[in-house]
Design a protein around this motif. Structure first.
Motif, mmCIF file in Angstrom:
data_model
loop_
_atom_site.group_PDB
_atom_site.id
_atom_site.type_symbol
_atom_site.label_atom_id
_atom_site.label_comp_id
_atom_site.label_asym_id
_atom_site.label_seq_id
_atom_site.Cartn_x
_atom_site.Cartn_y
_atom_site.Cartn_z
ATOM 1 N N THR A 16 10.847 41.964 6.653
ATOM 2 C CA THR A 16 10.995 40.539 6.941
ATOM 3 C C THR A 16 10.455 39.733 5.771
ATOM 4 N N ILE A 17 11.276 38.814 5.277
ATOM 5 C CA ILE A 17 10.836 37.834 4.290
ATOM 6 C C ILE A 17 10.783 36.488 4.992
ATOM 7 N N ILE A 18 9.608 35.879 5.006
ATOM 8 C CA ILE A 18 9.424 34.573 5.645
ATOM 9 C C ILE A 18 9.130 33.556 4.552
ATOM 10 N N LEU A 19 10.005 32.585 4.369
ATOM 11 C CA LEU A 19 9.736 31.491 3.441
ATOM 12 C C LEU A 19 8.576 30.699 4.021
ATOM 13 N N GLU A 35 8.803 35.250 -6.288
ATOM 14 C CA GLU A 35 8.321 36.085 -5.195
ATOM 15 C C GLU A 35 9.480 36.737 -4.443
ATOM 16 N N MET A 36 10.580 36.013 -4.278
ATOM 17 C CA MET A 36 11.744 36.614 -3.613
ATOM 18 C C MET A 36 12.351 37.716 -4.458
ATOM 19 N N LEU A 37 12.435 37.526 -5.761
ATOM 20 C CA LEU A 37 12.948 38.579 -6.634
ATOM 21 C C LEU A 37 12.089 39.829 -6.508
ATOM 22 N N ASP A 38 10.786 39.661 -6.500
ATOM 23 C CA ASP A 38 9.885 40.805 -6.377
ATOM 24 C C ASP A 38 10.053 41.484 -5.020
ATOM 25 N N ALA A 39 10.184 40.688 -3.956
ATOM 26 C CA ALA A 39 10.322 41.264 -2.618
ATOM 27 C C ALA A 39 11.586 42.112 -2.505
ATOM 28 N N PHE A 40 12.692 41.655 -3.074
ATOM 29 C CA PHE A 40 13.922 42.443 -2.994
ATOM 30 C C PHE A 40 13.833 43.699 -3.861
ATOM 31 N N ASP A 41 13.074 43.661 -4.954
ATOM 32 C CA ASP A 41 12.823 44.889 -5.708
ATOM 33 C C ASP A 41 12.058 45.888 -4.843
ATOM 34 N N ARG A 42 11.073 45.414 -4.102
ATOM 35 C CA ARG A 42 10.301 46.289 -3.217
ATOM 36 C C ARG A 42 11.197 46.879 -2.124
ATOM 37 N N ILE A 43 12.074 46.063 -1.609
ATOM 38 C CA ILE A 43 12.974 46.512 -0.539
ATOM 39 C C ILE A 43 13.856 47.656 -1.015
ATOM 40 N N ASP A 44 14.461 47.503 -2.183
ATOM 41 C CA ASP A 44 15.340 48.556 -2.678
ATOM 42 C C ASP A 44 14.582 49.833 -3.006
ATOM 43 N N ALA A 45 13.314 49.719 -3.399
ATOM 44 C CA ALA A 45 12.526 50.896 -3.782
ATOM 45 C C ALA A 45 11.922 51.622 -2.588
ATOM 46 N N ASP A 46 11.962 51.026 -1.412
ATOM 47 C CA ASP A 46 11.283 51.568 -0.235
ATOM 48 C C ASP A 46 12.306 52.182 0.722
#
Length: 293
Positions: A16-19, A35-46
């Motif tokens: 979940t990404i909460i603005l 921060e959103m760019l970083d979060a989507f990088d984390r999502i793809d790596a997990d």
């Protein structure tokens, strides 16, 4: 990276990404972009993340660009806030910041569900266009307000929006710049469901849980790329070629064997393949940075 303008949570296979700027109606900033760019990088790596839900804190989803700096908000000579900082096009033009977020979402290997809990205006709606499913609360409102601010549609919305809702609907919303309710967003095809506010997140998580519990992660990633890349395929023959390459690759995979065997044995499937290491090379690629930009 630690986050100050979004919250990031993972539970039960769903990220979940909460603005998270509720006092500013979650208005978009350069910090939120990063921060959103970083979060989507984390999502793809997990590999434990199978689906993504994006929503807003408080009473808005995202009220668009933070306009607190006044008339120079979009003036690159004054501020980088609405652009990509040092990230430039090949010809030296500053990249639109909302576009960098939209294109990162487009490249995501996991399905993304947008849950509009309130107003989504400007970049607050355009950055959601590459999401795969959009749900809205009954009180949500939308606006492609760029012409009323003296700028243009951004976040690659001139590509995404007409493909989602058709050119006539896209033009009506973009050239009037008016705010419209969730019912109109549903009728126009921008969202697939409108729900009472209390049912919005449960519905989004139910979709995520169904994906997480019932499907092959690699199949889902491949299907997502096939669908989005197919929107600009030159012909159904081109799409057929892409399908065929992946049917050969996936048909011989351990996930395909498990999918068929579990069905015949009348049990839940346990797919062994991981997106991080088993994605077939035949999956259409949306590159990080095409050479022509």
């Amino acid at each position: 990276m630690s986050y100050s303008q979004i919250r990031y949570e993972v539970a039960d296979g769903i990220a979940t990404i909460i603005l998270d700027r509720p006092d500013q109606l979650n208005a978009y900033t350069f910090t939120m972009r990063n921060e959103m760019l970083d979060a989507f990088d984390r999502i793809d790596a997990d590999d434990s993340v199978r689906a993504v839900v994006v929503t807003g804190a408080g009473r808005a989803f995202c009220a668009g660009a933070d306009l607190s700096t006044g008339g120079a908000t979009f003036d690159k000579s004054v501020s980088d806030d609405m652009f990509g900082g040092a990230d430039l096009l090949a010809d030296g033009t500053p990249r639109d910041g909302g576009g960098t977020v939209a294109l990162r979402i487009a490249r995501c290997l996991k399905p993304v569900i947008g849950a509009f809990n309130g107003a989504a205006v400007g970049v607050g709606v355009t950055m959601t266009l590459p999401m795969d499913i959009r749900l809205a609360a009954e009180g949500a409102k939308f606006g492609f307000v760029f012409a009323r601010r003296g700028i243009v549609t951004e976040a690659a919305s001139s590509w995404f929006l007409p493909r989602l809702v058709g050119i006539s609907q896209a033009m009506e919303w973009a050239v009037t710049g008016r705010i419209f309710p969730a019912a109109e967003a549903l009728a126009g095809g921008l969202v697939s469901r409108v729900l009472p506010a209390s049912e919005l997140l449960p519905a989004a998580y139910a979709l995520g849980e169904e994906i997480a519990s019932s499907t092959s992660a690699v199949s889902v990633a491949a299907i997502r790329r096939l669908m989005w890349s197919g929107l600009s395929a030159a012909s159904p023959w081109e799409a057929h070629a892409a399908d065929s390459h992946l049917m050969v690759a996936m048909g011989a995979s351990s996930d395909a064997a498990e999918g068929v065997t579990s069905f015949l044995e009348k049990r839940d499937a346990s797919f062994p393949m991981l997106v991080s290491k088993d994605l077939p090379s035949e999956v259409p690629a949306w590159p990080t940075r095409p050479e022509n930009i």
